[in-house]
Design a protein around this motif. Sequence first.
Motif, PDB file in Angstrom:
ATOM      1  N   PHE A 153      78.418  63.363  45.234  1.00  0.00           N
ATOM      2  CA  PHE A 153      77.422  63.712  44.213  1.00  0.00           C
ATOM      3  C   PHE A 153      76.153  62.873  44.369  1.00  0.00           C
ATOM      4  CE2 PHE A 153      81.263  64.996  41.532  1.00  0.00           C
ATOM      5  CZ  PHE A 153      81.095  66.345  41.794  1.00  0.00           C
ATOM      6  N   ALA A 154      76.319  61.580  44.633  1.00  0.00           N
ATOM      7  CA  ALA A 154      75.154  60.707  44.766  1.00  0.00           C
ATOM      8  C   ALA A 154      74.284  61.128  45.954  1.00  0.00           C
ATOM      9  CB  ALA A 154      75.595  59.262  44.928  1.00  0.00           C
ATOM     10  N   ASP A 155      74.913  61.486  47.062  1.00  0.00           N
ATOM     11  CA  ASP A 155      74.160  61.921  48.238  1.00  0.00           C
ATOM     12  C   ASP A 155      73.361  63.199  47.965  1.00  0.00           C
ATOM     13  OD1 ASP A 155      75.148  59.784  49.630  1.00  0.00           O
ATOM     14  OD2 ASP A 155      76.643  60.925  50.756  1.00  0.00           O
ATOM     15  N   ALA A 156      73.855  64.006  47.019  1.00  0.00           N
ATOM     16  CA  ALA A 156      73.180  65.254  46.683  1.00  0.00           C
ATOM     17  C   ALA A 156      72.106  65.055  45.615  1.00  0.00           C
ATOM     18  CB  ALA A 156      74.196  66.278  46.200  1.00  0.00           C
ATOM     19  N   GLY A 157      72.013  63.852  45.068  1.00  0.00           N
ATOM     20  CA  GLY A 157      71.048  63.589  44.012  1.00  0.00           C
ATOM     21  C   GLY A 157      71.464  64.162  42.679  1.00  0.00           C
ATOM     22  N   ALA A 158      72.765  64.109  42.381  1.00  0.00           N
ATOM     23  CA  ALA A 158      73.283  64.706  41.152  1.00  0.00           C
ATOM     24  C   ALA A 158      74.329  63.809  40.511  1.00  0.00           C
ATOM     25  CB  ALA A 158      73.890  66.072  41.446  1.00  0.00           C
ATOM     26  N   THR A 159      74.525  64.025  39.229  1.00  0.00           N
ATOM     27  CA  THR A 159      75.659  63.451  38.507  1.00  0.00           C
ATOM     28  C   THR A 159      76.732  64.534  38.445  1.00  0.00           C
ATOM     29  OG1 THR A 159      74.207  62.092  37.153  1.00  0.00           O
ATOM     30  CG2 THR A 159      76.439  62.447  36.337  1.00  0.00           C
ATOM     31  N   GLY A 160      77.955  64.173  38.773  1.00  0.00           N
ATOM     32  CA  GLY A 160      79.007  65.183  38.839  1.00  0.00           C
ATOM     33  C   GLY A 160      80.170  64.899  37.915  1.00  0.00           C
ATOM     34  N   PHE A 161      80.874  65.974  37.589  1.00  0.00           N
ATOM     35  CA  PHE A 161      82.047  65.915  36.710  1.00  0.00           C
ATOM     36  C   PHE A 161      83.079  66.881  37.286  1.00  0.00           C
ATOM     37  CE2 PHE A 161      78.022  65.613  34.541  1.00  0.00           C
ATOM     38  CZ  PHE A 161      78.118  64.453  33.772  1.00  0.00           C
TER      39      PHE A 161
END
Length: 307
Positions: free
Chosen positions: A21-29
Amino acid sequence: MTNATASMTDTQTVPDVAEIFADAGATGFLHAREIGGTVGPEVTFGADEPVVLASVFKILVLTAFVRAVAAGELDPTERTTVTARYRIGGVGTAGFADDVEASWRDLALNMMSMSDNAATDIIYHRLGGEAVNRVITDLGLRSTRLIGCCEDLFASVVSDLGGAADSDLDELFTGATAEQILALDVVQPLRTSHSTPRDVTTLLNALWTDTAAPAEACRQARDIMALQIWPHRLTAAFPGDVRIAAKTGTLPTWRNEAGVVTYPDGRQYAVAVFTQAASLVDRQPLVDASIGRAAFAAVEQLRARTV
């Protein structure tokens, strides 16, 4: 946001999901579990955090729809007309220039296969919000709340941007600042239709174990979900011999997908992935890809465990 914690005998956290998620520039759940009558091993990453459902809520509408058909309350072959009221833009009948007549079952197919908002809303209004909310109550989805259907979500956006009932939504978005968009109720989990990844996999598990509705109704829902046309999120990361039945959801900054993946050996896994991007850019292929990558990593961890 922190990883969920539980006994390692029945739950795993996924260290590499944070990197995806961090590599994609997002916060994930994320929440993933094997389909079955009881909750066994699971993979969690913010699994109990509130998330914006966006069009993932259509799985609830589909469940209410197949229940109504099974109960004889709705003839799926009966035809209805999608009028200008429902043409709120987007794919399918929602973007048509003219009225269109279709059967309820074909509208349900459009709702799930291409995320047709008009098809969703006319079905929602035919069933009534109470029938959809009853699915939430019956399945014990305690962290799930709906504010209505697609037109209710869009009305919320129009209101937040200072528009009127007849305002053009695209024009309002074009004139809005990033700060205004990020402040919209529809992108704030607790101010719009919301759930948690765990609630969503609970719903999926119920559909795949014939406990959300009569068995034939659940089969119909599964068959419809298997016809989704979007290949850029969950589907992109799994081998070609893995069957996927799922539903996407998209709103500003939010990109989601939840579904069930079936491996050639017959084992099935419910996985729900929700992401919130740091950017408002319309096209975010890295975030889309992170949904599939995180789901695949989670499912592979479940497959590596001895049940």
